[in-house]
Enzyme design. Structure first.
Site: not given
Ligand SMILES: Cc1cc2nc3c(=O)[nH]c(=O)nc-3n(C[C@H](O)[C@H](O)[C@H](O)COP(=O)(O)O)c2cc1C
Length: 363
Positions: A188, A190, A185
């Site tokens: 974002h 981190y 990762h």
């Molecule tokens: C509930 C939730 C938890 C997430 N946790 C992570 C995570 O653990 N690691 C990460 O890289 N992105 C995380 N994301 C981002 C998602 O992996 C994804 O990149 C983001 O939601 C955009 O895609 P989508 O529009 O299909 O939801 C999270 C998103 C949501 C909604």
């Protein structure tokens, strides 16, 4: 075998073949126990959550950001992969995913300055280091995420080396737990993203300043993980392609430069997201809004690429692949809405997808 739909063409990376290009993005569930022997351990919630997407035909599932150390958790209820109890419990999920033909992957993570926050549905507020569930965050520089967050402790060189070792140990444990893909990762905002961006990295030693210095930690983590991750299995890296800052942030040009280096260091696929390293930034979201960043990496670097972000419709996903913008799509929230999205898409696009025997009457 050639499928009618690009989305349902199998995809091979190294010696691993993924049955289709509909993949589940890592999504924290903030649902593990916080204290005691089961801290950071998957439970019935995680089992139900991941296995439903596997019976729904998802080709590859990336288990949520899983912390390489207790300080590396985002919230106290995050999953961890720093002990053997955590590994043993994860095996039940990887085995089930395999039984459905779904490739089990896991994202390994360290939250850095964004650690020690509450579950989002409880407000997501930073937890003070002296509170029951909180702790002191660590980061490249003592620069807080925003005025509400604790100022993190600047990592010493020894601590940086220790965290590199924790990523390697996490990858070894991931293999032991039955995962076939590890994703580092780096996105974002981190810890790894904090090192990449001059917005959060103000160091004056060999880990800060120039591009070469800011990417050093990411490459050291990559090398350490690659050294323990089998040659026949692929390694993914998630990046935020841009901080969305006008000045002083990580940029798409730097992402392309880093992509070439990551390839040399043994990464196979870049999972291209954006943002999350600067508070108060407005991100122009909309359907497929991050796809152009993935497409640029796909065009200009030797890495395979996955696109993510507001990809919700089968035709939309199909076009991303057919246009050569990415090799696979990752779905997040749409898979929370519809665990069987892959089956729906296969029906709409005329692709073949795994359907459990028990569900054969629904085909
Ligand atoms: C509930 C939730 C938890 C997430 N946790 C992570 C995570 O653990 N690691 C990460 O890289 N992105 C995380 N994301 C981002 C998602 O992996 C994804 O990149 C983001 O939601 C955009 O895609 P989508 O529009 O299909 O939801 C999270 C998103 C949501 C909604």
């Amino acid at each position: 075998m050639s499928a009618a739909s690009a989305l349902f063409e199998p995809y091979t990376l190294r010696s691993l073949t993924v049955p289709n290009r509909v993949w589940m993005a890592p999504m924290c569930q903030y649902s593990a126990e916080v204290f005691g022997p089961n801290a950071g351990v998957v439970n019935d919630w995680h089992f139900a959550h991941y296995t439903a997407r596997a019976t729904g035909g998802t080709g590859l599932i990336l288990v949520e950001a899983t912390a390489v150390s207790p300080e590396g958790r985002i919230s106290p209820a995050d999953l961890g992969i720093w002990n053997d109890t955590q590994v043993a419990a994860l095996r039940r999920i990887t085995a089930f995913l395999e039984s459905q033909g779904t490739v089990p992957g896991i994202q390994i993570a360290h939250a850095g300055r964004k650690a020690s926050t509450d579950r989002p549905w409880l407000g997501g507020a930073p937890l003070k280091p002296d509170s029951e569930e909180g702790w002191q965050p660590l980061a490249p520089s003592p620069v807080a995420w925003d005025e509400k967050h604790t100022v993190p402790t600047e990592l010493t060189i020894d601590q940086i080396r220790e965290i590199v070792g924790q990523f390697a140990a996490a990858a070894r444990r991931a293999l032991d737990a039955g995962f076939k893909v590890v994703e580092i990762h780096g996105a974002h905002g981190y810890l790894i993203g904090q090192f990449l961006s001059p917005h959060s990295n103000r160091r004056t030693d060999e880990y800060g300043g120039s591009f070469e210095n800011r990417v050093r930690f990411a490459l050291e983590v990559t090398d350490a993980v690659r050294a323990v991750w089998p040659d026949e299995l692929p390694l993914f890296f998630r990046i935020s392609a841009t901080d969305w800052l006008e000045d002083g942030g990580w940029t798409a040009d730097e992402t392309v430069r880093l992509a070439a280096l990551l390839k040399e260091h043994g990464v196979d696929l870049l999972d291209v997201s954006t943002g999350g390293n600067a508070s108060g930034v407005r991100i122009p979201t909309g359907p497929g809004y991050q796809v152009p960043f993935a497409a640029r990496v796909h065009d200009e670097s030797p890495l395979a690429v996955a696109a993510v972000g507001m990809i919700t419709e089968p035709e939309q996903a199909e076009k991303i692949l057919a246009n050569g913008e990415a090799d696979a799509v990752l779905l997040g929230r749409e898979l929370l809405r519809d665990p069987s999205w892959a089956r729906r898409a296969a029906r709409e696009l005329g692709g073949e997808v795994h359907v459990p025997d028990q569900y054969h009457r629904s085909v």
